[in-house]
Design an enzyme around this catalytic site. Structure first.
Site, mmCIF file in Angstrom:
data_model
loop_
_atom_site.group_PDB
_atom_site.id
_atom_site.type_symbol
_atom_site.label_atom_id
_atom_site.label_comp_id
_atom_site.label_asym_id
_atom_site.label_seq_id
_atom_site.Cartn_x
_atom_site.Cartn_y
_atom_site.Cartn_z
ATOM 1 N N ASP A 49 -68.516 24.662 -51.653
ATOM 2 C CA ASP A 49 -67.063 24.503 -51.507
ATOM 3 C C ASP A 49 -66.330 25.659 -52.175
ATOM 4 O O ASP A 49 -66.842 26.249 -53.137
ATOM 5 C CB ASP A 49 -66.607 23.186 -52.152
ATOM 6 N N TYR A 88 -77.374 21.639 -59.931
ATOM 7 C CA TYR A 88 -75.961 21.926 -60.186
ATOM 8 C C TYR A 88 -75.623 21.581 -61.630
ATOM 9 O O TYR A 88 -76.220 20.669 -62.225
ATOM 10 C CB TYR A 88 -75.055 21.070 -59.296
ATOM 11 N N ASP A 141 -62.264 15.957 -55.679
ATOM 12 C CA ASP A 141 -62.271 17.129 -56.556
ATOM 13 C C ASP A 141 -60.831 17.618 -56.706
ATOM 14 O O ASP A 141 -59.883 16.882 -56.409
ATOM 15 C CB ASP A 141 -63.216 18.223 -56.020
ATOM 16 N N ARG A 153 -69.330 15.729 -55.357
ATOM 17 C CA ARG A 153 -68.001 15.098 -55.417
ATOM 18 C C ARG A 153 -68.123 13.582 -55.292
ATOM 19 O O ARG A 153 -67.447 12.825 -55.986
ATOM 20 C CB ARG A 153 -67.096 15.640 -54.303
#
Length: 239
Positions: free
Chosen positions: A56, A84, A98, A190
């Site tokens: 993203d 991540y 987010d 998310r």
């Protein structure tokens, strides 16, 4: 760091390039930039360039870009396990899960303890069902989900089974929860943030995200565009 020159022929034969995607860039923008730099510096009209797994715009970190014949390896690379790191913000939610959209609701957090957070973290490890965010690029009836979401149209989204291999959280910056997660293809961090907040009888959204590993590839071996330019046969002005 040594920057060996990559020739036009080597780009066509195939390269796997590791980039640290900057904040607010789309993955597509980075691919376009890299393609332009290769074409200009190598004086070639066409070269296949693609990425192995979208990040993203609000995320940074490892983006694998393949060139030439190695673009055929993209599906294999997309299927790799990913790692991540980032931060969940407890006590509020957003429609996109987010910071792409504004905070739409706030929730109490006074009842949340370190023990709650530790137990909740453990509960996500393994194979779990996850609903993708409505603000995502998944397609339904030929349209991206975010197209429906931006028009305020409701659409049914089916849960998907994903796998969380490792999940660690650190509540020392409460109500910000720092995390590291190792997960399967198709996992939405998310959605993990959103579900984490719900499980704590509160709310949460993702406030920062960085991809650090894809399979055996690590962010430590990635390049910025300035470093990449040093590997080109000749400099590209405006890169």
């Amino acid at each position: 760091m040594d920057h060996p020159i990559i020739t036009a022929e080597e780009f066509k034969t195939g390269q796997i390039l590791l980039f640290d995607k900057p904040l607010n860039w789309t993955s597509f923008q980075l691919v376009n930039k890299v393609r332009w730099m290769i074409r200009k510096s190598c004086d070639i009209k066409k070269i296949k360039v693609g990425h192995a797994g979208t990040l993203d715009p609000l995320a940074t970190g490892l983006l694998i870009i393949c060139t030439g014949k190695f673009t055929k390896r993209i599906p294999e690379l997309q299927g790799q396990i990913k790692e991540y790191t980032g931060t969940f913000c407890l006590g509020s939610t957003t429609a996109s899960y987010d910071l792409e959209t504004e905070i739409d609701e706030t929730f109490p957090i006074d009842h949340i303890t370190e023990e709650n957070i530790a137990e909740t973290t453990k509960s996500f490890i393994g194979d779990i069902e996850q609903l993708p965010p409505v603000f995502s690029a998944l397609k339904k009836d030929g349209k991206r989900l975010y197209e429906y979401a931006r028009k305020g149209e409701e659409v049914e989204i089916k849960p998907r089974t994903i796998s969380i291999k490792e999940f660690e959280t650190d509540a020392s910056d409460f109500p910000d929860i720092n995390f590291r997660v190792v997960c399967s293809k198709g996992t939405y961090i998310r959605s993990l943030a959103h579900d984490f907040g719900k499980k704590l009888n509160s709310g949460a959204h993702l406030s920062s995200l960085r991809r650090t590993k894809i399979g055996d590839f690590s962010i430590e071996n990635s390049l910025g565009l300035d470093d990449f330019e040093k590997q080109l046969p000749r400099p590209v002005s405006g890169a």
